[in-house]
Scaffold this motif. Structure first.
Motif, PDB file in Angstrom:
ATOM      1  N   THR A 120       0.817  -1.214   0.000  1.00 48.61           N
ATOM      2  CA  THR A 120       0.000   0.000   0.000  1.00 48.61           C
ATOM      3  C   THR A 120       0.852   1.266   0.000  1.00 48.61           C
ATOM      4  O   THR A 120       0.331   2.352  -0.253  1.00 48.61           O
ATOM      5  CB  THR A 120      -0.932   0.011   1.225  1.00 48.61           C
ATOM      6  OG1 THR A 120      -0.143  -0.094   2.416  1.00 48.61           O
ATOM      7  CG2 THR A 120      -1.910  -1.156   1.165  1.00 48.61           C
ATOM      8  N   ASP A 121       2.127   1.155   0.285  1.00 51.89           N
ATOM      9  CA  ASP A 121       3.030   2.291   0.284  1.00 51.89           C
ATOM     10  C   ASP A 121       3.724   2.390  -1.080  1.00 51.89           C
ATOM     11  O   ASP A 121       4.281   1.405  -1.572  1.00 51.89           O
ATOM     12  CB  ASP A 121       4.071   2.124   1.393  1.00 51.89           C
ATOM     13  CG  ASP A 121       4.966   3.339   1.517  1.00 51.89           C
ATOM     14  OD1 ASP A 121       5.977   3.410   0.792  1.00 51.89           O
ATOM     15  OD2 ASP A 121       4.659   4.227   2.337  1.00 51.89           O
ATOM     16  N   ALA A 122       3.685   3.577  -1.668  1.00 49.75           N
ATOM     17  CA  ALA A 122       4.259   3.757  -3.008  1.00 49.75           C
ATOM     18  C   ALA A 122       5.744   3.433  -3.049  1.00 49.75           C
ATOM     19  O   ALA A 122       6.243   2.904  -4.050  1.00 49.75           O
ATOM     20  CB  ALA A 122       4.017   5.187  -3.480  1.00 49.75           C
ATOM     21  N   ARG A 127      10.240  -0.197  -4.910  1.00 49.98           N
ATOM     22  CA  ARG A 127      11.318  -1.154  -4.645  1.00 49.98           C
ATOM     23  C   ARG A 127      10.997  -2.522  -5.246  1.00 49.98           C
ATOM     24  O   ARG A 127      11.889  -3.209  -5.766  1.00 49.98           O
ATOM     25  CB  ARG A 127      11.567  -1.257  -3.137  1.00 49.98           C
ATOM     26  CG  ARG A 127      12.281  -0.046  -2.553  1.00 49.98           C
ATOM     27  CD  ARG A 127      12.721  -0.284  -1.128  1.00 49.98           C
ATOM     28  NE  ARG A 127      11.604  -0.290  -0.198  1.00 49.98           N
ATOM     29  CZ  ARG A 127      11.156   0.792   0.434  1.00 49.98           C
ATOM     30  NH1 ARG A 127      11.723   1.974   0.222  1.00 49.98           N
ATOM     31  NH2 ARG A 127      10.146   0.711   1.267  1.00 49.98           N
ATOM     32  N   TYR A 128       9.732  -2.936  -5.154  1.00 52.35           N
ATOM     33  CA  TYR A 128       9.314  -4.207  -5.754  1.00 52.35           C
ATOM     34  C   TYR A 128       9.581  -4.189  -7.260  1.00 52.35           C
ATOM     35  O   TYR A 128      10.181  -5.124  -7.814  1.00 52.35           O
ATOM     36  CB  TYR A 128       7.825  -4.419  -5.473  1.00 52.35           C
ATOM     37  CG  TYR A 128       7.200  -5.644  -6.119  1.00 52.35           C
ATOM     38  CD1 TYR A 128       6.849  -6.743  -5.338  1.00 52.35           C
ATOM     39  CD2 TYR A 128       6.919  -5.696  -7.490  1.00 52.35           C
ATOM     40  CE1 TYR A 128       6.235  -7.856  -5.918  1.00 52.35           C
ATOM     41  CE2 TYR A 128       6.332  -6.798  -8.068  1.00 52.35           C
ATOM     42  CZ  TYR A 128       5.988  -7.873  -7.276  1.00 52.35           C
ATOM     43  OH  TYR A 128       5.395  -8.979  -7.852  1.00 52.35           O
ATOM     44  N   VAL A 129       9.117  -3.126  -7.920  1.00 49.73           N
ATOM     45  CA  VAL A 129       9.268  -3.040  -9.372  1.00 49.73           C
ATOM     46  C   VAL A 129      10.739  -3.001  -9.762  1.00 49.73           C
ATOM     47  O   VAL A 129      11.152  -3.611 -10.763  1.00 49.73           O
ATOM     48  CB  VAL A 129       8.508  -1.816  -9.912  1.00 49.73           C
ATOM     49  CG1 VAL A 129       8.824  -1.574 -11.381  1.00 49.73           C
ATOM     50  CG2 VAL A 129       7.003  -2.006  -9.710  1.00 49.73           C
ATOM     51  N   ASP A 130      11.557  -2.314  -8.981  1.00 52.60           N
ATOM     52  CA  ASP A 130      12.988  -2.275  -9.262  1.00 52.60           C
ATOM     53  C   ASP A 130      13.586  -3.669  -9.225  1.00 52.60           C
ATOM     54  O   ASP A 130      14.372  -4.050 -10.117  1.00 52.60           O
ATOM     55  CB  ASP A 130      13.699  -1.371  -8.249  1.00 52.60           C
ATOM     56  CG  ASP A 130      15.202  -1.361  -8.447  1.00 52.60           C
ATOM     57  OD1 ASP A 130      15.666  -0.804  -9.457  1.00 52.60           O
ATOM     58  OD2 ASP A 130      15.917  -1.920  -7.590  1.00 52.60           O
ATOM     59  N   GLY A 157      -6.451  -9.577   7.222  1.00 53.42           N
ATOM     60  CA  GLY A 157      -6.236  -8.566   8.248  1.00 53.42           C
ATOM     61  C   GLY A 157      -5.424  -7.368   7.812  1.00 53.42           C
ATOM     62  O   GLY A 157      -5.084  -6.523   8.638  1.00 53.42           O
ATOM     63  N   LEU A 158      -5.111  -7.263   6.498  1.00 49.62           N
ATOM     64  CA  LEU A 158      -4.305  -6.151   5.988  1.00 49.62           C
ATOM     65  C   LEU A 158      -5.039  -5.445   4.856  1.00 49.62           C
ATOM     66  O   LEU A 158      -5.787  -6.075   4.099  1.00 49.62           O
ATOM     67  CB  LEU A 158      -2.955  -6.664   5.466  1.00 49.62           C
ATOM     68  CG  LEU A 158      -2.022  -7.321   6.482  1.00 49.62           C
ATOM     69  CD1 LEU A 158      -0.824  -7.929   5.757  1.00 49.62           C
ATOM     70  CD2 LEU A 158      -1.572  -6.328   7.539  1.00 49.62           C
ATOM     71  N   GLU A 159      -4.773  -4.160   4.708  1.00 47.52           N
ATOM     72  CA  GLU A 159      -5.316  -3.423   3.584  1.00 47.52           C
ATOM     73  C   GLU A 159      -4.607  -3.832   2.300  1.00 47.52           C
ATOM     74  O   GLU A 159      -3.439  -4.233   2.315  1.00 47.52           O
ATOM     75  CB  GLU A 159      -5.141  -1.920   3.806  1.00 47.52           C
ATOM     76  CG  GLU A 159      -5.989  -1.356   4.935  1.00 47.52           C
ATOM     77  CD  GLU A 159      -5.856   0.147   5.038  1.00 47.52           C
ATOM     78  OE1 GLU A 159      -5.104   0.742   4.233  1.00 47.52           O
ATOM     79  OE2 GLU A 159      -6.509   0.728   5.912  1.00 47.52           O
ATOM     80  N   VAL A 160      -5.346  -3.730   1.181  1.00 47.25           N
ATOM     81  CA  VAL A 160      -4.773  -4.044  -0.115  1.00 47.25           C
ATOM     82  C   VAL A 160      -5.060  -2.902  -1.086  1.00 47.25           C
ATOM     83  O   VAL A 160      -5.915  -2.056  -0.840  1.00 47.25           O
ATOM     84  CB  VAL A 160      -5.332  -5.363  -0.700  1.00 47.25           C
ATOM     85  CG1 VAL A 160      -5.024  -6.541   0.202  1.00 47.25           C
ATOM     86  CG2 VAL A 160      -6.832  -5.242  -0.947  1.00 47.25           C
ATOM     87  N   VAL A 161      -4.325  -2.901  -2.198  1.00 45.80           N
ATOM     88  CA  VAL A 161      -4.599  -2.008  -3.314  1.00 45.80           C
ATOM     89  C   VAL A 161      -5.235  -2.845  -4.411  1.00 45.80           C
ATOM     90  O   VAL A 161      -4.697  -3.889  -4.790  1.00 45.80           O
ATOM     91  CB  VAL A 161      -3.309  -1.347  -3.840  1.00 45.80           C
ATOM     92  CG1 VAL A 161      -3.635  -0.407  -5.002  1.00 45.80           C
ATOM     93  CG2 VAL A 161      -2.594  -0.594  -2.733  1.00 45.80           C
ATOM     94  N   ARG A 162      -6.371  -2.392  -4.921  1.00 43.87           N
ATOM     95  CA  ARG A 162      -7.076  -3.130  -5.978  1.00 43.87           C
ATOM     96  C   ARG A 162      -6.742  -2.522  -7.341  1.00 43.87           C
ATOM     97  O   ARG A 162      -6.599  -1.310  -7.460  1.00 43.87           O
ATOM     98  CB  ARG A 162      -8.587  -3.104  -5.703  1.00 43.87           C
ATOM     99  CG  ARG A 162      -8.941  -3.863  -4.421  1.00 43.87           C
ATOM    100  CD  ARG A 162     -10.343  -3.574  -3.951  1.00 43.87           C
ATOM    101  NE  ARG A 162     -10.465  -2.230  -3.403  1.00 43.87           N
ATOM    102  CZ  ARG A 162     -11.583  -1.745  -2.862  1.00 43.87           C
ATOM    103  NH1 ARG A 162     -12.664  -2.510  -2.810  1.00 43.87           N
ATOM    104  NH2 ARG A 162     -11.617  -0.524  -2.394  1.00 43.87           N
ATOM    105  N   TYR A 163      -6.653  -3.377  -8.356  1.00 43.81           N
ATOM    106  CA  TYR A 163      -6.127  -2.930  -9.645  1.00 43.81           C
ATOM    107  C   TYR A 163      -7.033  -3.290 -10.815  1.00 43.81           C
ATOM    108  O   TYR A 163      -7.664  -4.353 -10.844  1.00 43.81           O
ATOM    109  CB  TYR A 163      -4.755  -3.555  -9.909  1.00 43.81           C
ATOM    110  CG  TYR A 163      -3.661  -3.014  -9.031  1.00 43.81           C
ATOM    111  CD1 TYR A 163      -3.024  -1.810  -9.337  1.00 43.81           C
ATOM    112  CD2 TYR A 163      -3.271  -3.691  -7.880  1.00 43.81           C
ATOM    113  CE1 TYR A 163      -2.025  -1.305  -8.531  1.00 43.81           C
ATOM    114  CE2 TYR A 163      -2.270  -3.187  -7.058  1.00 43.81           C
ATOM    115  CZ  TYR A 163      -1.651  -1.987  -7.395  1.00 43.81           C
ATOM    116  OH  TYR A 163      -0.666  -1.486  -6.578  1.00 43.81           O
ATOM    117  N   THR A 164      -7.022  -2.388 -11.789  1.00 44.19           N
ATOM    118  CA  THR A 164      -7.490  -2.685 -13.138  1.00 44.19           C
ATOM    119  C   THR A 164      -6.273  -3.115 -13.950  1.00 44.19           C
ATOM    120  O   THR A 164      -5.125  -2.883 -13.540  1.00 44.19           O
ATOM    121  CB  THR A 164      -8.105  -1.441 -13.796  1.00 44.19           C
ATOM    122  OG1 THR A 164      -7.082  -0.428 -13.911  1.00 44.19           O
ATOM    123  CG2 THR A 164      -9.284  -0.903 -12.966  1.00 44.19           C
TER     124      THR A 164
END
Length: 205
Positions: A120-122, A127-130, A157-164
């Protein structure tokens, strides 16, 4: 990220078949991996593979160069115990995908079912994409599943980011080639419906 204790606790207190992500066999992922056309000797990494059964299916399908990465030691221990002697045919890495050191230009396939959407943190996503771009070979494939817009806003139990598909494409890199995408409904062991978005991307040569 500081969620390692969260996942260690979940795996220590619940059997994997009762966790929200569980499926007896990840056939959708396996189908997309086969559609890449990669050889059975192509290096594959399962990011967040933990106790999931994809590694079982890949071994059964004859894939020979497999790596499973997970933040939770307890999850990896469950998978290794389940595989028995076959576990020696897999590389196991305990680590956080946002800061783990992986070999450059190595993996032909990067598989991720339900890790990226927890970032959820940009800065964590960057870092993941790198790491993804560094570790994936030119022409390599990304098979990734995240929560779709219709899915719940939280998981385990954690927030997520949902994607198109378009949003995920922007996050992972606009120069990637998006070969296919579709949605698939997953019903958790507890009966919760979660709509997943599956995408297969390819890194340019």
């Amino acid at each position: 990220m500081t969620i390692k204790p969260h996942w260690e606790r979940l795996y220590a207190t619940k059997p994997s078949h009762r966790l929200g992500w569980y499926e007896p066999s990840l056939q959708t992922s396996l189908t997309l991996i086969r559609r890449t056309g990669a050889s059975r000797t192509a290096p594959i990494i399962d990011v967040g593979g933990g106790a999931a059964t994809l590694v079982d299916d890949l071994l059964e399908a004859g894939f020979e160069d497999l790596t499973v990465l997970d933040i939770a030691a307890a999850a990896l221990a469950q998978a290794r115990a389940r595989l028995g002697e076959r576990a020696d045919r897999v590389r196991w890495i305990e680590g956080d995908v946002t800061d783990v050191i992986l070999p450059d230009d190595h993996y032909a396939i990067w598989h991720d079912r339900a890790v990226f959407h927890f970032l959820t943190d940009a800065a964590d996503r960057t870092r993941y994409v790198d790491r993804l771009w560094r570790a994936l070979t030119a022409g390599g494939h990304i098979v990734i599943a995240t929560f779709a817009p219709e899915a719940p806003p939280t998981c385990s139990g954690l927030e997520v980011v949902r994607y198109t598909p378009e949003g995920l494409h922007r996050e992972l890199g606009a120069s990637l080639i998006l070969h296919e995408h579709h949605q698939a409904l997953h019903v958790t062991p507890g009966g919760v419906e979660q709509m997943y978005l599956y995408c297969r991307f390819q890194k340019p040569d």
